[in-house]
Design a protein around this motif. Sequence first.
Motif, PDB file in Angstrom:
ATOM      1  N   THR A   2       0.748  -1.114  -0.194  1.00 46.30           N
ATOM      2  CA  THR A   2      -0.101  -0.097  -0.078  1.00 46.30           C
ATOM      3  C   THR A   2       0.750   1.192  -0.011  1.00 46.30           C
ATOM      4  OG1 THR A   2      -1.732  -1.248   1.184  1.00 46.30           O
ATOM      5  CG2 THR A   2      -1.718   1.113   1.338  1.00 46.30           C
ATOM      6  N   ILE A   3       0.675   1.948  -0.991  1.00 45.04           N
ATOM      7  CA  ILE A   3       1.416   3.280  -1.025  1.00 45.04           C
ATOM      8  C   ILE A   3       0.992   4.261  -0.057  1.00 45.04           C
ATOM      9  CG2 ILE A   3       2.077   5.195  -2.560  1.00 45.04           C
ATOM     10  CD1 ILE A   3       3.320   2.525  -3.602  1.00 45.04           C
ATOM     11  N   LEU A   9       6.069   5.372  -4.314  1.00 49.33           N
ATOM     12  CA  LEU A   9       5.453   5.583  -5.527  1.00 49.33           C
ATOM     13  C   LEU A   9       6.391   5.534  -6.676  1.00 49.33           C
ATOM     14  CD1 LEU A   9       2.832   5.569  -7.390  1.00 49.33           C
ATOM     15  CD2 LEU A   9       2.956   8.160  -6.901  1.00 49.33           C
ATOM     16  N   GLY A 195      -4.167   3.748  -2.135  1.00 49.34           N
ATOM     17  CA  GLY A 195      -2.829   3.239  -2.404  1.00 49.34           C
ATOM     18  C   GLY A 195      -2.557   1.820  -2.711  1.00 49.34           C
ATOM     19  N   VAL A 197      -1.596  -1.724  -4.175  1.00 50.75           N
ATOM     20  CA  VAL A 197      -1.096  -1.936  -5.435  1.00 50.75           C
ATOM     21  C   VAL A 197      -1.376  -3.490  -5.875  1.00 50.75           C
ATOM     22  CG1 VAL A 197       1.260  -2.166  -6.469  1.00 50.75           C
ATOM     23  CG2 VAL A 197       1.073  -0.423  -4.773  1.00 50.75           C
ATOM     24  N   VAL A 238      -2.015   1.328  -9.206  1.00 49.34           N
ATOM     25  CA  VAL A 238      -2.230   1.932  -7.984  1.00 49.34           C
ATOM     26  C   VAL A 238      -3.535   2.442  -7.655  1.00 49.34           C
ATOM     27  CG1 VAL A 238      -1.245   3.377  -5.987  1.00 49.34           C
ATOM     28  CG2 VAL A 238       0.283   2.459  -7.568  1.00 49.34           C
TER      29      VAL A 238
END
Length: 250
Positions: A2-3, A9, A195, A197, A238
């Motif tokens: 999870t960004i 990123l 966020g 991915v 994302v």
Amino acid sequence: MTITSEEQLESLKRIGHVCAVARDAMAAALTPGITTQELDDIGRRILDQHGARSAPELTYDFPGATCISVNDEVAHGIPGPRVIAAGDLVNIDVSAELDGVFADTGASYLVPEGNPRLATLCRDGKRAMWEGIRAVKSGGQLADIGTAIGRFAKKNRYTLITNLASHGVGDSLHDEPGEIPTWPDRSERRRIADGLVFTVEPFLSLGGTLAEQKYADDQWTLAADGDAYTVQYEHTVVATRRGAVVVTAA
């Protein structure tokens, strides 16, 4: 993965770009007479040039830098001496790691001059993937992806392989969330975190619904039931409130 930061990123975008460059270079070399091993060598060379490592090799000890599947093969084809011929349907799947971050992409290509029905299948396989990508939005449901793809497949009289799913990626090749359906699944209740991915990779088929082991002496290569021709298109994305950010585009 999870960004949660711009640094994360950017790291994901770097490896996503490397995978895309390798995929596209392999596709550009896809001409009659080249072997699948020679294609794989091109992909490996590009990964090496960027300091990236093959994710299938790193994670599963796969016997190749990339997966190359031909004609009735659906996924996980092993590179080797097979010679590509005019009219072949070839799937190229590239996943790799750089600085501890993983990305994954794939696409199917028809070597000229191919069957027009297969050319249409390739066109529609890409469209099915984008239907799924457009359904991605943080706060939405993961099931929305499979619902959108399923709607497209039904409208255009295709089937979907239902035992090869999308998946989380980033911290590893197959990350949480696992097994994201790219077909309609009423039991899928998970929501998409901001966020998050993951891949979007439907397998659109001319009649197949399951992927099965193709060869008795090969634990990797899969084919659709009934040997139905099938295409796969895949991007790593994302999830954001505005939709999906694709990190494996050219």
